[in-house]
Design a protein around this motif. Structure first.
Motif, PDB file in Angstrom:
ATOM      1  N   ARG A 275      57.018  55.167  56.501  1.00  0.00           N
ATOM      2  CA  ARG A 275      58.012  54.338  55.858  1.00  0.00           C
ATOM      3  C   ARG A 275      56.995  53.645  54.570  1.00  0.00           C
ATOM      4  N   VAL A 276      56.273  54.561  53.884  1.00  0.00           N
ATOM      5  CA  VAL A 276      55.613  54.144  52.647  1.00  0.00           C
ATOM      6  C   VAL A 276      56.269  53.473  51.727  1.00  0.00           C
ATOM      7  N   GLU A 277      57.628  53.663  51.626  1.00  0.00           N
ATOM      8  CA  GLU A 277      58.411  52.923  50.417  1.00  0.00           C
ATOM      9  C   GLU A 277      58.523  51.667  50.793  1.00  0.00           C
ATOM     10  N   ASP A 278      58.334  51.059  52.092  1.00  0.00           N
ATOM     11  CA  ASP A 278      58.667  49.723  52.337  1.00  0.00           C
ATOM     12  C   ASP A 278      57.446  48.815  52.210  1.00  0.00           C
ATOM     13  N   ARG A 279      56.196  49.480  51.805  1.00  0.00           N
ATOM     14  CA  ARG A 279      54.927  48.776  51.804  1.00  0.00           C
ATOM     15  C   ARG A 279      54.278  48.801  50.516  1.00  0.00           C
ATOM     16  N   ARG A 280      53.459  47.675  50.152  1.00  0.00           N
ATOM     17  CA  ARG A 280      52.612  47.995  49.024  1.00  0.00           C
ATOM     18  C   ARG A 280      51.562  48.776  49.104  1.00  0.00           C
ATOM     19  N   THR A 281      51.081  49.512  48.089  1.00  0.00           N
ATOM     20  CA  THR A 281      50.201  50.692  48.159  1.00  0.00           C
ATOM     21  C   THR A 281      48.942  50.287  47.247  1.00  0.00           C
ATOM     22  N   ILE A 282      47.972  50.776  48.002  1.00  0.00           N
ATOM     23  CA  ILE A 282      46.693  50.631  47.444  1.00  0.00           C
ATOM     24  C   ILE A 282      45.862  52.052  47.502  1.00  0.00           C
ATOM     25  N   SER A 283      44.883  52.313  46.512  1.00  0.00           N
ATOM     26  CA  SER A 283      44.219  53.609  46.399  1.00  0.00           C
ATOM     27  C   SER A 283      43.063  53.468  47.579  1.00  0.00           C
ATOM     28  N   GLU A 284      42.971  54.594  48.221  1.00  0.00           N
ATOM     29  CA  GLU A 284      41.744  54.599  49.244  1.00  0.00           C
ATOM     30  C   GLU A 284      40.402  54.421  48.483  1.00  0.00           C
ATOM     31  N   ASP A 285      40.273  54.372  47.135  1.00  0.00           N
ATOM     32  CA  ASP A 285      38.757  54.252  46.556  1.00  0.00           C
ATOM     33  C   ASP A 285      38.625  52.966  46.498  1.00  0.00           C
ATOM     34  N   ALA A 286      39.561  51.946  46.480  1.00  0.00           N
ATOM     35  CA  ALA A 286      39.558  50.442  46.498  1.00  0.00           C
ATOM     36  C   ALA A 286      38.622  49.963  47.959  1.00  0.00           C
ATOM     37  N   THR A 287      37.813  48.806  47.825  1.00  0.00           N
ATOM     38  CA  THR A 287      37.142  48.375  48.817  1.00  0.00           C
ATOM     39  C   THR A 287      38.022  47.514  49.775  1.00  0.00           C
ATOM     40  N   LEU A 288      37.416  47.136  51.007  1.00  0.00           N
ATOM     41  CA  LEU A 288      38.058  46.175  51.872  1.00  0.00           C
ATOM     42  C   LEU A 288      38.367  44.977  51.319  1.00  0.00           C
ATOM     43  N   TYR A 289      37.557  44.355  50.103  1.00  0.00           N
ATOM     44  CA  TYR A 289      37.654  43.088  49.516  1.00  0.00           C
ATOM     45  C   TYR A 289      38.892  43.111  48.761  1.00  0.00           C
ATOM     46  N   ASP A 290      39.063  44.296  47.844  1.00  0.00           N
ATOM     47  CA  ASP A 290      40.171  44.478  47.240  1.00  0.00           C
ATOM     48  C   ASP A 290      41.486  44.602  48.027  1.00  0.00           C
ATOM     49  N   ALA A 291      41.475  45.099  49.218  1.00  0.00           N
ATOM     50  CA  ALA A 291      42.436  45.138  50.220  1.00  0.00           C
ATOM     51  C   ALA A 291      43.066  43.601  50.398  1.00  0.00           C
ATOM     52  N   LEU A 292      42.016  43.155  50.824  1.00  0.00           N
ATOM     53  CA  LEU A 292      42.436  41.708  51.456  1.00  0.00           C
ATOM     54  C   LEU A 292      42.845  40.865  50.412  1.00  0.00           C
ATOM     55  N   ASP A 293      42.208  41.025  49.131  1.00  0.00           N
ATOM     56  CA  ASP A 293      42.765  40.368  47.906  1.00  0.00           C
ATOM     57  C   ASP A 293      44.202  40.679  47.704  1.00  0.00           C
ATOM     58  N   ALA A 294      44.627  42.033  47.626  1.00  0.00           N
ATOM     59  CA  ALA A 294      45.952  42.228  47.384  1.00  0.00           C
ATOM     60  C   ALA A 294      46.758  41.668  48.477  1.00  0.00           C
ATOM     61  N   MET A 295      46.637  41.594  49.520  1.00  0.00           N
ATOM     62  CA  MET A 295      47.203  41.332  50.728  1.00  0.00           C
ATOM     63  C   MET A 295      47.551  39.520  50.711  1.00  0.00           C
ATOM     64  N   LEU A 296      46.547  38.979  50.320  1.00  0.00           N
ATOM     65  CA  LEU A 296      46.739  37.458  49.926  1.00  0.00           C
ATOM     66  C   LEU A 296      47.406  37.453  48.789  1.00  0.00           C
ATOM     67  N   GLN A 297      47.375  37.992  47.636  1.00  0.00           N
ATOM     68  CA  GLN A 297      48.238  37.807  46.685  1.00  0.00           C
ATOM     69  C   GLN A 297      49.569  37.967  46.986  1.00  0.00           C
ATOM     70  N   ALA A 298      49.907  39.263  47.475  1.00  0.00           N
ATOM     71  CA  ALA A 298      50.927  39.715  47.895  1.00  0.00           C
ATOM     72  C   ALA A 298      52.053  38.910  49.161  1.00  0.00           C
ATOM     73  N   GLY A 299      51.116  38.288  49.812  1.00  0.00           N
ATOM     74  CA  GLY A 299      51.569  37.428  50.966  1.00  0.00           C
ATOM     75  C   GLY A 299      52.100  38.449  52.144  1.00  0.00           C
ATOM     76  N   VAL A 300      51.295  39.625  52.385  1.00  0.00           N
ATOM     77  CA  VAL A 300      51.709  40.415  53.214  1.00  0.00           C
ATOM     78  C   VAL A 300      50.359  40.875  54.148  1.00  0.00           C
ATOM     79  N   ASP A 301      50.960  41.471  55.361  1.00  0.00           N
ATOM     80  CA  ASP A 301      49.553  41.615  56.332  1.00  0.00           C
ATOM     81  C   ASP A 301      49.122  42.957  56.495  1.00  0.00           C
ATOM     82  N   GLU A 302      49.638  43.968  55.657  1.00  0.00           N
ATOM     83  CA  GLU A 302      49.617  45.318  55.790  1.00  0.00           C
ATOM     84  C   GLU A 302      49.768  46.036  54.472  1.00  0.00           C
ATOM     85  N   LEU A 303      48.842  47.080  54.246  1.00  0.00           N
ATOM     86  CA  LEU A 303      49.040  48.054  53.019  1.00  0.00           C
ATOM     87  C   LEU A 303      49.204  49.464  53.286  1.00  0.00           C
TER      88      LEU A 303
END
Length: 346
Positions: A275-303
């Motif tokens: 169910r990718v369409e239900d989640r925000r998406t991030i590139s695999e080239d991103a870092t873990l820092y980028d991913a956690l930052d995206a989660m905090l900004q979007a208010g979600v706990d998974e990407l």
């Protein structure tokens, strides 16, 4: 151009043995009995406070500064006493001020070294266009421009192209991005890492910025105020296990958070994502820092982590991110048992 050199090869491209430099009239060494090994195809960053000897060390490698004592080896050859001009033709050199000749076009600046080496006009023209394209400048658009017609970032790209013109195995870079605005600087750092993936040069890079060192370096040599190396190690191990109070202070607070920027999502073992369409998406080239930052900004706990090409997406949860950080810290702790204060490879 030569084929890219795989990272991690054990062959030493540069070796400094007990190198010292004392300038006339000075009572203390600018660099004191320094040992440093640089592997083929890696980026080693020299970092430290002002006056610690990092730039002097860099310039001793190509003998712009003559060592007072010690030996310099390049690809196994003792180059301490050979003709300095011949040595410098084997080493690319990029500086903060770029050093382009203002009365020459971009094309003539880049083609200068091939011309000195006796290549014919057609070879030079092809090499110039190849290098401009390699550093992201359209040859047709930039070849006939003069340095004054370029932005600071474009001038730096031309400087890198010129340093690569003779296809040297080694490049020395002295704060090449230091005089550029932060946004352009970050973009040039990303482009530099992408370029290194393709060309695989052995690079010694000087900076005063520990963040830049952490981002760019395969290994980092932190110089202490006494002009010796306080710690020489990978960014991960320096962040997790600083050698002493000086290194801990120089690295500064927030080391655990900054280490997240060293972990790329493509390298993490993650489950498949439905169910990718239900989640925000991030590139695999991103870092873990980028991913956690995206989660905090979007208010979600998974990407959803988008893979390259036809690779299926994977799922990154907050808990997975924390576990990945813990595993990386544990791995650094095990490896740190042999961590280096000397300049030899750990």
């Amino acid at each position: 151009m030569s084929e890219p050199v795989p990272h991690g090869r054990d062959q030493m491209m540069i070796r400094l043995e007990r190198i010292s430099k004392r300038y006339p009239g000075q009572s203390a060494d600018a660099v004191a009995e320094l040992n440093l090994d640089v592997k083929q195809g890696e980026i080693v960053v020299l970092v430290g406070p002002s006056g610690c000897g990092k730039t002097t060390t860099l310039r001793m490698i190509n003998r712009l500064v003559q060592p007072s004592q010690g030996r310099i080896y390049l690809d196994g050859e003792d180059v301490t006493q050979i003709d300095a001009t011949r040595l410098r033709r084997r080493i690319g050199y990029v500086i903060q001020q770029v050093g382009l000749f203002p009365h020459m076009t971009v094309g003539r600046n880049v083609g200068l070294i091939p011309k000195i080496l006796g290549q014919d006009g057609q070879q030079i023209a092809e090499r110039v266009d190849e290098l401009l394209a390699l550093v992201g400048l359209n040859p047709d658009q930039y070849r006939e421009r003069y340095p004054r017609e370029l932005s600071g970032g474009q001038q730096q790209r031309v400087g890198v192209a010129r340093a690569l013109a003779a296809d040297p195995p080694v490049m020395l870079m002295d704060e090449p991005f230091g005089a550029i605005d932060p946004i352009t600087r970050e973009r040039l750092q990303d482009e530099f890492l992408s370029l290194q993936q393709r060309i695989g040069k052995t690079i010694v890079f000087v900076t005063h910025d520990i963040q830049e060192a952490i981002k760019l370096g395969d290994r980092i040599a932190i110089f202490g105020p006494d002009s010796t190396i306080a710690q020489y190690d990978t960014p991960e191990r320096i962040l997790a296990h600083p050698a002493d109070d000086f290194v801990r202070s120089f690295v500064g607070a927030g080391a655990a958070v900054r280490s997240l920027g060293l972990l790329h999502l493509r390298d993490l073992p993650l489950p498949a994502c439905e169910r990718v369409e239900d989640r925000r998406t991030i590139s695999e080239d991103a870092t873990l820092y980028d991913a956690l930052d995206a989660m905090l900004q979007a208010g979600v706990d998974e990407l959803a982590v988008a893979g390259a090409g036809d690779a299926p997406p994977r799922l990154l949860r907050w808990a997975d991110a924390i576990r990945a950080r813990e595993r990386a810290a544990t791995g650094s702790e095990r490896a740190a048992t042999g961590s280096a204060r000397s300049g030899e490879a750990p």
